[in-house]
Design a protein around this motif. Structure first.
Motif: not given
Length: 397
Positions: A195-199, A204-214
């Motif tokens: 449950d903690q991991f799901k939180e 990170y919803k909406g954070i894809d690889a491009d956004k994480l790189k930014q």
């Protein structure tokens, strides 16, 4: 003749069953350490740094590398308070610099810093190794975590193999699988609940690889100018494993990724931890060639080997065995050292450590951190030391 690599050993602090006396007996002269008792994102005070440094020096060793000064999740997710945590990070590296500790390893993996499905995988000789089993990870993702959208990440064949694997587990083995996957926080024995991991996944919803790189580029641009003034060598650790898992992007997995890192804030202070185990888990990473092209950015070396399997699984192999040609890797490292010596660079003695190790012999009598037994790493360090000496004497005398 140019300097040897600086031989180091990771130590988890005063509670580590592998003592500093044992570390010194391996032949290592440097210690890789972190203040794990300080929560991620909080400032490491001068007093706490000096206290730990004095313990290490009293044992006749040097605190050579910090691994890791962990990055707060607010920075990875670009939350509104990320500037506050970047300022705290800068304060920490300033305090480290004042203590004479100049090499700082870190990573940018979301939530979990490393992931294994089995921390007691038995080899034919009875030794215990770490393993990433693709079907086990899929079983957890699909049928235990029940992550939204997970099915699109696996083929029907992978889904069936995952279900077959899960059905083969006892209740105890299923609980152990959860613990193994949720325990990827270096320096702690903390285990997240599902449950903690799901939180965390929600953040990170909406954070894809491009956004994480930014977000990674933002972090580097925020701290590297100060790191350069302080003489701090920042060195990012690759993703482990080096591909997306559990719906989370990974952005430090390939040569292209590493080039993006060093290009985000060009500076001698913006460098790499070259981990042959993490990068070697991908068959498309040509490690000796990568060292040849990226060598000038390498501030720290993790030398270990993995045996890759056809389905994306891998396990920790002997340091001189496995899928990576460690001879070719060491030869490329020594060529980089020669290049540095010839060009007048002073950082020729690159710190290296035998990353991970099997549990061997008396190791089974100690509850060490997964991958960090004493004898298994001693064996790895001895092998790497001999390999370095043999290549160096053959090529550069």
């Amino acid at each position: 003749m140019f300097s040897n690599l600086e031989q180091t050993f990771r130590w988890y602090g005063p509670s580590d069953p592998v003592t500093l006396t044992a570390v010194r007996q391996t032949g290592a002269t440097g210690v890789v350490n972190a203040l794990h008792h300080i929560p991620s994102g909080e400032v490491w005070s001068k007093e706490e740094i000096e206290k730990r440094k004095n313990i290490i020096q009293s044992a006749g060793l040097t605190w050579s590398v910090v691994e890791s000064v962990n990055i707060h999740e607010s920075i990875k997710t670009a939350s509104p308070d990320r500037e506050k945590y970047a300022e705290k990070y800068i304060e920490t590296i300033k305090n480290l610099s004042e203590a004479g500790i100049k090499t700082v390893c870190y990573n940018f993996m979301p939530v979990l810093d490393w992931t294994r499905t089995d921390i007691d995988f038995r080899l034919p000789n009875g030794a215990s190794a770490l393993r990433f089993h693709a079907a086990a990870l899929a079983a957890f993702d699909l049928y235990i975590l029940e992550r939204e959208g997970a099915y699109k990440d696996f083929t029907p064949d992978q889904q069936q193999k995952a279900k077959t694997y899960l059905d083969s587990l006892t209740a105890e083995q299923r609980a152990q699988l959860i613990t193994n996957i949720m325990a990827g926080l270096p320096g702690t024995k903390d285990v997240l609940t599902v449950d903690q991991f799901k939180e965390h996944l929600e953040k990170y919803k909406g954070i894809d690889a491009d956004k994480l790189k930014q977000n990674l580029a933002w972090f580097l641009q925020a701290i590297i100018p100060d790191a350069e003034k302080l003489g701090i060598r920042m060195c990012i650790h690759p993703d482990d494993p080096p591909f997306p898992i559990l719906g989370l992007p990974r952005v430090v997995s390939t040569e292209s990724d590493l080039l993006d890192v060093v290009s985000a804030s060009p500076s001698v202070s913006n460098g790499l931890t070259f981990c042959t185990g993490s990068l070697g888990a991908r068959g498309d990473n040509d490690l000796p060639a990568m060292i040849g092209r990226l060598g000038k950015y390498i501030h720290f070396l993790h030398l270990r080997n993995v045996q890759r399997e056809n389905d994306g699984s891998f396990y920790e192999a002997d340091h001189l065995g496995g899928s990576t040609d460690m001879y070719a890797v060491m030869k490329a490292v020594l060529q980089e050292q020669k290049n540095r010596a010839d060009s007048g660079r002073t950082d020729v003695a690159i710190p290296m450590r035998p990353d991970h190790g099997h549990k061997l012999l008396d190791d089974f009598n100690y509850n060490t951190f997964p991958g960090y037994s004493a004898i298994g790493r001693l064996k790895g360090l001895a092998e790497l030391r001999g390999l370095e000496m043999g290549i160096k004497n053959a090529l550069y005398q």
